[in-house]
Design an enzyme around this catalytic site. Sequence first.
Site, mmCIF file in Angstrom:
data_model
loop_
_atom_site.group_PDB
_atom_site.id
_atom_site.type_symbol
_atom_site.label_atom_id
_atom_site.label_comp_id
_atom_site.label_asym_id
_atom_site.label_seq_id
_atom_site.Cartn_x
_atom_site.Cartn_y
_atom_site.Cartn_z
ATOM 1 N N SER A 264 0.798 -1.085 -0.113
ATOM 2 C CA SER A 264 -0.169 0.068 0.185
ATOM 3 C C SER A 264 0.773 1.085 0.095
ATOM 4 C CB SER A 264 -0.771 0.174 1.038
ATOM 5 O OG SER A 264 0.035 0.440 2.365
ATOM 6 N N LYS A 265 -0.234 2.382 -0.552
ATOM 7 C CA LYS A 265 1.244 2.990 -0.296
ATOM 8 C C LYS A 265 1.343 3.394 0.600
ATOM 9 C CE LYS A 265 0.854 8.732 -1.119
ATOM 10 N NZ LYS A 265 0.928 8.709 -0.057
ATOM 11 N N ARG A 266 0.612 3.616 2.288
ATOM 12 C CA ARG A 266 0.990 3.555 3.333
ATOM 13 C C ARG A 266 2.406 2.898 3.671
ATOM 14 N NH1 ARG A 266 -2.678 2.236 7.672
ATOM 15 N NH2 ARG A 266 -0.834 1.642 9.113
ATOM 16 N N ALA A 268 5.159 2.221 1.123
ATOM 17 C CA ALA A 268 5.950 2.208 1.587
ATOM 18 C C ALA A 268 6.299 3.949 1.705
ATOM 19 C CB ALA A 268 5.465 3.292 -0.454
ATOM 20 N N ASP A 269 5.223 5.152 2.422
ATOM 21 C CA ASP A 269 5.710 5.910 2.887
ATOM 22 C C ASP A 269 6.557 5.785 4.545
ATOM 23 O OD1 ASP A 269 4.421 7.641 1.553
ATOM 24 O OD2 ASP A 269 2.084 8.239 2.615
#
Length: 510
Positions: A264-266, A268-269
């Site tokens: 998820s983007k989370r 990756a962040d």
Amino acid sequence: MKPVRVRFAPSPTGALHIGGVRTALYNYLLARKHGGTMILRIEDTDQTRYVPGAEEYILDSLKWAGIAIDEGVGAGGPHAPYRQSERKEIYKKYALQLVDEGKAYYAFDTEEELEAMRTRLKNEASSTQQYGVATRMGMRNSLTLSANEVADKLSQGVPYVIRLRVPADQTIELNDLIRGNVSVHSSQIDDKVLMKSDGMPTYHLANVVDDYLMQISHVIRGEEWLPSAPLHVLLYQSFGWQESMPEFAHLPLLLKPDGNGKLSKRDADQMGFPIFPLNWKDPNTQELAKGFRESGYLPEALLNFLAFLGWNPGTEQELFNVAQLIEAFTIERIGKAGAKFDIHKAQWFNQQYLRAKSNKELSKYLLTSLGELGIDCEVDKAEKICQAMRDRITFPNDIFAQGKFFFYSPSVFDEQVVQKKWNAESITVLSAYRDELKKLETITAENAKITLDAVCAKLNIGVGKILPALRLAITGQGSGPDLMQTIEIIEPKEAAARLDFAIQNIAIKK
Ligand code: GLU
């Protein structure tokens, strides 16, 4: 085999996720391998999820990645328009055709009525709460109302949807090229809405109608669409289009680096790596997400990395440029298992592609970094720096970021090296070496070494013992590129000045 026509069909609901780039890539590889056609279709029928700028972002991303579109949005073609919001009339015609043939029906139920149905079924502890075979005859639709009632409602403009009349007791089968046989009983499928009350088709109708009209041969898309595939097959059957049905290939999921769940983007962040191909500024939150491009990934390295997330060539070879990928790619070699997204592997590919570049090519990156800072540098010197740095870098910016000492003399010195290696002996050698360097305008790396060897021999001190202190004085660091080459590049007078500065300013710690 019929002509290969594949499509990438994103919805412009935000930035293109890196998984979308992989989907586009696999479609592209198959098209190119078979001399086929790569189509870009924008699936924007869900107006509530439309995000301004997203379509442009998709086009820019594909362009940067080098995934060329033959037909579709931005390229035109015989099936234009390729933006679904501009094809409303087409979908309506096909939905009405199904109504006429008794394979779909008008439904006038209000939100409250639908809710009441779900509550009733829940209370009855019914195994399903869907609008379908078991429930449709209890609802307000053209199967339960008289023809006159229906005609009245339509002429009065009462809001309606068109639903697919899913046949009772039928097994729907499809052969997925990656997953093999998939079979679902029709009781598992509800009477899906095909046309919404705003006159827009749903994803399912638009997707199937367009794949048919655009003569798509293979539908290659993410695993999240696998549950919709039986419904799509049913739609092909309802239209009588079985003969033209495309092959399906549902790609494996991209997983978090540890393999636990979907990437998820989370994630990756949190782990500090990009998930979008290009920088993306969320138009609602104004939050900026850094892209692979802006983080220094080369498009060819990214494609090579993405190709291996779910596919492998069956050999040990890992480096494949796009032409080689096209040659080697087959759907048969795509796996079912989710692919772990290992950013270190992406970095490794980037290193490999950077190393394959000539010093001249690399120097352009360096000269760009320098230009932004207003630092002048001759091309020849830039190329030498690239030669020194080439095996140490992961991103183009690293040439400057890790090689600042080529342009600035150090003023801070690695504490650990000072502690361990800076002593009276090193100062003695470095002073003598400085005196030699001072006499010269230029020096080759080879002569820098010969000179150092001679100085050490005269003082009877091993060169190996001195090198860390010399590097410290010249670069401020404990490690770095070839030191003699560094001296050649900064030139002997500058090297001597740095030695002078170090000798005078670094205090001996032991
Ligand atoms: N519009 C869908 C998406 O956003 C396309 C799915 C498909 O390829 O059928 O992913």
